[in-house]
Design an enzyme around this catalytic site. Structure first.
Site, PDB file in Angstrom:
ATOM      1  N   GLY A 149       1.519   6.942   4.031  1.00  0.00           N
ATOM      2  CA  GLY A 149       2.090   5.706   3.501  1.00  0.00           C
ATOM      3  C   GLY A 149       1.306   5.142   2.321  1.00  0.00           C
ATOM      4  CG  HIS A 150       2.453   1.250   1.006  1.00  0.00           C
ATOM      5  ND1 HIS A 150       1.651   0.158   1.153  1.00  0.00           N
ATOM      6  CD2 HIS A 150       3.459   1.107   1.897  1.00  0.00           C
ATOM      7  CE1 HIS A 150       2.157  -0.635   2.066  1.00  0.00           C
ATOM      8  NE2 HIS A 150       3.260  -0.080   2.549  1.00  0.00           N
ATOM      9  CG  ASN A 151      -1.681   0.139  -0.960  1.00  0.00           C
ATOM     10  OD1 ASN A 151      -0.462   0.091  -1.095  1.00  0.00           O
ATOM     11  ND2 ASN A 151      -2.501  -0.364  -1.849  1.00  0.00           N
TER      12      ASN A 151
END
Lengths: 347, 347, 347
Positions: free
Chosen positions: C241-243
């Site tokens: 996922g993001h980050n």
């Protein structure tokens, strides 16, 4: 994309203090700002960065008064945080729709029609008799089969495959390498142990404002349509089987799988790695925890479930807690057995 | 593809009542039929639709007698349902194999050989010394590495990647964006905590009548071959590790993963989201429930298993039922403990 | 690629007995060796094959003395097994980096820069202002967005999508159809039940020696970077996922998912089909069993966990064992209840 400080101030309805002719090309956190960046100051905890930042401009609240000289241009607005968020959205939007025109080589079959402001990337393929709306962005390496319709303002990212006869609504976004409309998994067992392929002749319909994640697969219906209703958001690596229907504004996280002919209601929230069997119905507003397995229809709307097979979220948490202590539970049971044996013996 | 009502009647061995010169281009349900569609009436529950349908033709049982005038042409056959199914299959088959010839631009390396009636879509890539059989359909954006062999009548859908030295049998279907023959996950831990890549030099062999789902990945063997035997059907988003072997007519549903060097027997049925560890053997005719985890070899053929780790399906259902009632179980145990304490006290 | 027996002997620092002019093009097991193959004999259990193999050359230990005539050329080295392994690696390496030059048609945007010895396959797309290092191999159908940087000696396999602004280190390998830098799954719920897209403006950074599996997806950060540290190895069909940040030399097996903003430590070993929730931290050297669910931060380094939700591996094995016997446990509890009731009655 580049804007002047003045242009941005006008967009946000703010006033500039400093050099409003500076050019801005990027958004950044205040502590990481570089020349050409714009940032914002909302939480005053970060105020010290204002006096040292290299950003070209900083958005601040109208009420804010700097205590030291600031090298960046300041844009004063009502609410610096929401102004910055608006800028983010505006920037993202423009970035998404910036590309227009046809890169070569690209392919369009006989009878394919394209609206205005369409982008067709190099190596994109659009089949026969497709109808592509206005402002649709077809990135490189996209494959679109025959007779596909795509509504206005939809973005089809690189490597997406949309098979023949599918229908995509307005303002949809399909992320890279997603597959829309490939054959459902239908095989009829034969007496000799082999399987015969059941023809899959339907399509997939995405209504408006649908978002489909990278490498997600949505199978076409055997006959009729697999339907993803308006506002549905699917994450990456999700599997949607043939003839499934997903209700409005339902959100599904990554790596979840939905088997054939299941109907999911509206406004459901389904977490990641969930498995849902085929031919069931899930009521509106159902919430399903990560890695759950759903094996039966859920009739009552608004339930929160988890576990595999899933049941009430809170009850499942209780069972989970005891599961960890099963060895202790068994030990205590054995103790009881000893005691009652002793009791029996002593009688 | 268009046929006249007469052509379809001849194919099905039926007789026409009505206009046999009408052109048919699509199959539809009787209640959704439009001009140019053909439908069928088997269950008489749907008979009222016969008198209102706009379909151009309807297939009916030879024994059927309409009670009102029918605008559609009627095709009388022995069994309308199976005739329609046969039509579906015929239609699907023709659709699958309709494309022939080379769209440009496409790429073929030195020494690549192609049989007759091959389709090579735009932006398809075929490496050096490949041998592509008769009637093979290579859709746009397919990548085929060097020295690949593909048997007659196989369909390679858009975006499929078949890496060098792989062998694909006859009548295989590989759905969009599947990856056949990429490197297995082999890394040797080094004393300093880093990992060294173990070269993956083998290939993947698909025997005949194999179907591979969209976005499924099958790793090449470290040495030798990862083998998918005749008639195996794999759904979407499945992971097959290096050196795995899957026996004839085994069917695996979406999002299941099989780790390296495991051998799965013939005619197994494996549901979705199952995980199977590496270096084990699974007997013929094993049936494995969704989301199960298989951590040990299964020696006895014909078992039905589920759970993670998996055991007998029925036993697992029993454990599952009690799992839900664990809080109740614990409560009852505590009660017992109190009682026996009371008993002890009272002695 | 072809070498003479003599060239291989020189590479390995060995001496040849037999025809050192023979040409070698493949590596094989001794029992499967064919003319043009090279094999090795380490375990003397396989010695009989030495006298019958059709391989052109066999690598043997310096101490080895054949008991019968051998038709293959023999290469004597210190340790035949490690010499063969070295040959495998050398062969694999050369194979990986063999391709150089530009196949047509391919696309490069304005301002794209390429180092020396780069390969750009047909139908590859490199966006504007990209900086591609020396000896980078970009296979057919690869998409690279704008402003991407790729370090020297990285291999980008067919169908990989690297979105704008991502940074790839040196000696990275990205397997077919992986997606690097597509939008994170971020949607803000609105009062009317719809969702508003949260702009995803960050990128993905892969440090050096990273390997990414086929059809794996790594989302870009909302702002800032999703970071995959040096030496990380990700298998196929993984979702990041993001980050997210993954520490050095961590290894993750197929079909695992990591939700947004989670930080995974160094040298962790995470098995297949694991789910990890967002916004948590996992300590260095954590080991997580297959199909586990991680719902809380793991503070202590070096733990071995399994289960969903996960806890200590050994404790989980104990609970698992009792889970199977839950029906028995309940039966015994019922028996106790009867006994204490009897006891009560008898008082």
């Amino acid at each position: 994309m580049e804007f002047t400080v003045k242009q941005i101030a006008t967009l946000l309805g703010g006033e500039v203090e400093g050099n409003d002719a500076l050019t801005i090309s990027k958004l950044a956190k205040i502590e990481e700002g570089r020349p050409g960046d714009i940032s914002f100051l909302s939480n005053l905890k970060y105020e010290p960065h204002l006096y040292t930042t290299q950003a070209s401009a900083v958005i601040v609240d109208r009420s804010f008064q700097p205590k030291k000289p600031v090298s960046a241009a300041l844009i004063f607005v009502e609410n610096s945080y929401s102004a910055f968020t608006r800028l983010l959205e505006e920037y993202h939007q423009r970035l998404n729709y910036a590309r227009v025109g046809v890169e070569q080589p690209s392919y369009a079959g006989d009878g394919a029609q394209f609206g205005e402001q369409v982008y067709r990337g190099a190596f994109s393929y659009v089949g026969r008799n497709c109808h592509i709306g206005h402002n649709v962005k077809i990135y490189p390496h996209v494959y679109i089969g025959d007779n596909v319709r795509i509504g206005d303002n939809s973005i089809i990212h690189t490597g997406v495959r949309i098979l023949s006869n599918c229908v995509i609504g307005h303002y949809c976004t399909i992320h890279p390498n997603a597959v829309i409309g490939s054959d459902g998994f239908g095989f009829a067992p034969q007496p000799d142990g082999t399987y015969k392929t059941i023809p899959q002749l339907g399509n997939v319909v995405l209504e408006d404002f649908v978002s489909i994640g990278a490498n997600t697969t949505i199978d076409c219906a055997t006959m009729g349509s697999t339907i993803i209703r308006q506002g549905v958001k699917l994450d990456n690596l999700i599997q949607i089987g043939h003839n499934v229907e997903i209700g409005r504004n339902t959100v599904i996280a990554a790596q979840t799988g939905v088997s054939g002919s299941t109907k999911i209601g509206e406004n459901c929230i389904i977490a990641g790695q969930v498995g849902i069997v085929g031919h069931i119905t899930i009521a509106n507003n159902t919430s399903i925890g990560a890695q759950s397995g759903i094996s039966k229809s859920i009739q009552e709307p608004g339930l929160k479930l988890s576990g595999s097979p899933a049941f009430d979220l809170k009850d499942n948490l209780r069972s989970t807690a005891i599961y960890r202590r099963l060895p202790d539970l068994e030990r205590r049971l054995i103790e009881q057995e000893k005691k009652t044996n002793d009791t029996s013996d002593s009688r």
